[in-house]
Design a protein around this motif. Structure first.
Motif, PDB file in Angstrom:
ATOM      1  N   PHE A   2     -36.252 -39.326  54.039  1.00 37.69           N
ATOM      2  CA  PHE A   2     -36.187 -38.476  52.874  1.00 37.69           C
ATOM      3  C   PHE A   2     -35.990 -39.315  51.613  1.00 37.69           C
ATOM      4  N   ARG A   3     -35.233 -40.368  51.723  1.00 35.29           N
ATOM      5  CA  ARG A   3     -34.980 -41.214  50.587  1.00 35.29           C
ATOM      6  C   ARG A   3     -36.260 -41.888  50.109  1.00 35.29           C
ATOM      7  N   ARG A   4     -37.094 -42.372  50.949  1.00 35.68           N
ATOM      8  CA  ARG A   4     -38.365 -42.990  50.577  1.00 35.68           C
ATOM      9  C   ARG A   4     -39.294 -41.982  49.917  1.00 35.68           C
ATOM     10  N   THR A   5     -39.359 -40.786  50.436  1.00 33.79           N
ATOM     11  CA  THR A   5     -40.211 -39.736  49.860  1.00 33.79           C
ATOM     12  C   THR A   5     -39.715 -39.389  48.460  1.00 33.79           C
ATOM     13  N   PHE A   6     -38.425 -39.303  48.264  1.00 30.77           N
ATOM     14  CA  PHE A   6     -37.861 -38.996  46.950  1.00 30.77           C
ATOM     15  C   PHE A   6     -38.257 -40.054  45.924  1.00 30.77           C
ATOM     16  N   TRP A   7     -38.077 -41.332  46.289  1.00 28.46           N
ATOM     17  CA  TRP A   7     -38.389 -42.394  45.347  1.00 28.46           C
ATOM     18  C   TRP A   7     -39.889 -42.535  45.118  1.00 28.46           C
ATOM     19  N   PHE A   8     -40.663 -42.283  46.138  1.00 27.03           N
ATOM     20  CA  PHE A   8     -42.118 -42.313  45.964  1.00 27.03           C
ATOM     21  C   PHE A   8     -42.542 -41.230  44.992  1.00 27.03           C
ATOM     22  N   THR A   9     -42.028 -40.013  45.147  1.00 29.05           N
ATOM     23  CA  THR A   9     -42.355 -38.891  44.266  1.00 29.05           C
ATOM     24  C   THR A   9     -41.851 -39.171  42.854  1.00 29.05           C
ATOM     25  N   THR A  10     -40.681 -39.745  42.727  1.00 33.31           N
ATOM     26  CA  THR A  10     -40.148 -40.083  41.410  1.00 33.31           C
ATOM     27  C   THR A  10     -41.023 -41.134  40.738  1.00 33.31           C
ATOM     28  N   GLY A  11     -41.492 -42.110  41.455  1.00 33.39           N
ATOM     29  CA  GLY A  11     -42.374 -43.145  40.905  1.00 33.39           C
ATOM     30  C   GLY A  11     -43.703 -42.573  40.455  1.00 33.39           C
ATOM     31  N   VAL A  12     -44.271 -41.662  41.295  1.00 33.49           N
ATOM     32  CA  VAL A  12     -45.543 -41.033  40.919  1.00 33.49           C
ATOM     33  C   VAL A  12     -45.354 -40.211  39.646  1.00 33.49           C
ATOM     34  N   ALA A  14     -43.087 -40.597  37.290  1.00 35.25           N
ATOM     35  CA  ALA A  14     -42.885 -41.494  36.161  1.00 35.25           C
ATOM     36  C   ALA A  14     -44.203 -42.127  35.736  1.00 35.25           C
ATOM     37  N   GLY A  15     -45.047 -42.477  36.687  1.00 40.03           N
ATOM     38  CA  GLY A  15     -46.363 -43.049  36.368  1.00 40.03           C
ATOM     39  C   GLY A  15     -47.252 -42.054  35.638  1.00 40.03           C
ATOM     40  N   VAL A  16     -47.249 -40.802  36.104  1.00 38.91           N
ATOM     41  CA  VAL A  16     -48.054 -39.759  35.438  1.00 38.91           C
ATOM     42  C   VAL A  16     -47.521 -39.520  34.023  1.00 38.91           C
ATOM     43  N   TRP A  17     -46.205 -39.478  33.894  1.00 38.46           N
ATOM     44  CA  TRP A  17     -45.608 -39.240  32.567  1.00 38.46           C
ATOM     45  C   TRP A  17     -45.951 -40.396  31.613  1.00 38.46           C
ATOM     46  N   ALA A  18     -45.818 -41.628  32.084  1.00 34.51           N
ATOM     47  CA  ALA A  18     -46.110 -42.801  31.248  1.00 34.51           C
ATOM     48  C   ALA A  18     -47.587 -42.856  30.894  1.00 34.51           C
ATOM     49  N   THR A  19     -48.454 -42.557  31.849  1.00 31.57           N
ATOM     50  CA  THR A  19     -49.893 -42.566  31.576  1.00 31.57           C
ATOM     51  C   THR A  19     -50.254 -41.518  30.539  1.00 31.57           C
ATOM     52  N   THR A  20     -49.658 -40.341  30.647  1.00 33.48           N
ATOM     53  CA  THR A  20     -49.929 -39.269  29.678  1.00 33.48           C
ATOM     54  C   THR A  20     -49.472 -39.687  28.284  1.00 33.48           C
ATOM     55  N   LYS A  21     -48.256 -40.278  28.188  1.00 36.41           N
ATOM     56  CA  LYS A  21     -47.754 -40.706  26.882  1.00 36.41           C
ATOM     57  C   LYS A  21     -48.645 -41.785  26.274  1.00 36.41           C
ATOM     58  N   VAL A  22     -49.067 -42.744  27.090  1.00 37.68           N
ATOM     59  CA  VAL A  22     -49.920 -43.832  26.592  1.00 37.68           C
ATOM     60  C   VAL A  22     -51.261 -43.279  26.130  1.00 37.68           C
ATOM     61  N   ASN A  23     -51.844 -42.370  26.907  1.00 33.42           N
ATOM     62  CA  ASN A  23     -53.144 -41.799  26.523  1.00 33.42           C
ATOM     63  C   ASN A  23     -53.031 -41.005  25.212  1.00 33.42           C
ATOM     64  N   ARG A  24     -51.932 -40.270  25.034  1.00 30.50           N
ATOM     65  CA  ARG A  24     -51.743 -39.539  23.766  1.00 30.50           C
ATOM     66  C   ARG A  24     -51.641 -40.511  22.597  1.00 30.50           C
ATOM     67  N   LYS A  25     -50.885 -41.583  22.776  1.00 30.22           N
ATOM     68  CA  LYS A  25     -50.712 -42.559  21.694  1.00 30.22           C
ATOM     69  C   LYS A  25     -52.028 -43.243  21.376  1.00 30.22           C
ATOM     70  N   ILE A  26     -52.814 -43.572  22.386  1.00 30.44           N
ATOM     71  CA  ILE A  26     -54.121 -44.201  22.156  1.00 30.44           C
ATOM     72  C   ILE A  26     -55.038 -43.235  21.406  1.00 30.44           C
ATOM     73  N   LYS A  27     -54.977 -41.950  21.782  1.00 29.56           N
ATOM     74  CA  LYS A  27     -55.804 -40.950  21.109  1.00 29.56           C
ATOM     75  C   LYS A  27     -55.391 -40.807  19.643  1.00 29.56           C
ATOM     76  N   GLN A  28     -54.085 -40.936  19.343  1.00 32.85           N
ATOM     77  CA  GLN A  28     -53.609 -40.830  17.966  1.00 32.85           C
ATOM     78  C   GLN A  28     -54.023 -42.036  17.130  1.00 32.85           C
ATOM     79  N   LEU A  29     -54.319 -43.139  17.770  1.00 31.85           N
ATOM     80  CA  LEU A  29     -54.682 -44.343  17.035  1.00 31.85           C
ATOM     81  C   LEU A  29     -56.187 -44.539  16.883  1.00 31.85           C
ATOM     82  N   THR A  30     -56.990 -43.563  17.260  1.00 33.55           N
ATOM     83  CA  THR A  30     -58.441 -43.682  17.052  1.00 33.55           C
ATOM     84  C   THR A  30     -58.730 -43.531  15.561  1.00 33.55           C
ATOM     85  N   PRO A  31     -59.805 -44.118  15.064  1.00 32.35           N
ATOM     86  CA  PRO A  31     -60.124 -44.036  13.633  1.00 32.35           C
ATOM     87  C   PRO A  31     -60.308 -42.597  13.134  1.00 32.35           C
ATOM     88  N   GLU A  32     -60.923 -41.754  13.959  1.00 31.94           N
ATOM     89  CA  GLU A  32     -61.138 -40.367  13.527  1.00 31.94           C
ATOM     90  C   GLU A  32     -59.806 -39.649  13.341  1.00 31.94           C
TER      91      GLU A  32
END
Length: 125
Positions: A2-12, A14-32
């Motif tokens: 159960f502990r491995r599943t918890f940390w795996f889910t937490t990592g996934v 966190a990765g989705v959250w970080a990817t979403t934040k990075v993609n939003r920031k990249i979109k805000q920095l486009t010239p348009e």
């Protein structure tokens, strides 16, 4: 397990959250997007500047009217008039000798009249 599943889910997550934040920031920095953001800020600043200018103009107008009233009182322009105004002046009539005078009835003009000849180009040939 159960502990491995918890940390795996937490990592996934966190990765989705970080990817979403990075993609939003990249979109805000486009010239348009930067151009749109700059235009919006310029419109807001222009609106604030216009409001300040209108307020300033109204304040100047109010102060100008107040000062005019003060000057009028100081010079006695706003005081009621106790005397009657003189009659308006008449204007001298000047005769125009370049045009024939207006004649009523059977009077004749004292100016000589000259015959007028129509100009016809066909008579020259």
């Amino acid at each position: 397990m159960f502990r491995r599943t918890f940390w795996f889910t937490t990592g996934v997550a966190a990765g989705v959250w970080a990817t979403t934040k990075v993609n939003r920031k990249i979109k805000q920095l486009t010239p348009e997007h930067l151009a749109v953001a700059a235009a919006n800020k310029a419109i807001e600043a222009g609106g604030r500047l216009k409001d300040r200018a209108v307020d300033f103009a109204l304040e100047v107008r109010d102060n100008m009217a107040q000062r005019e009233a003060e000057l009028g009182d100081a010079l006695g322009l706003n005081a009621p008039v106790d005397r009657e105004l003189p009659a308006p002046r008449g204007y001298a009539v000047i005769e125009n000798r370049n045009s024939p005078p207006y004649v009523e009835g059977p009077k004749k003009s004292t100016y000589p009249t000259y015959p007028t000849y129509p100009y016809n180009r066909n008579e020259d040939h």
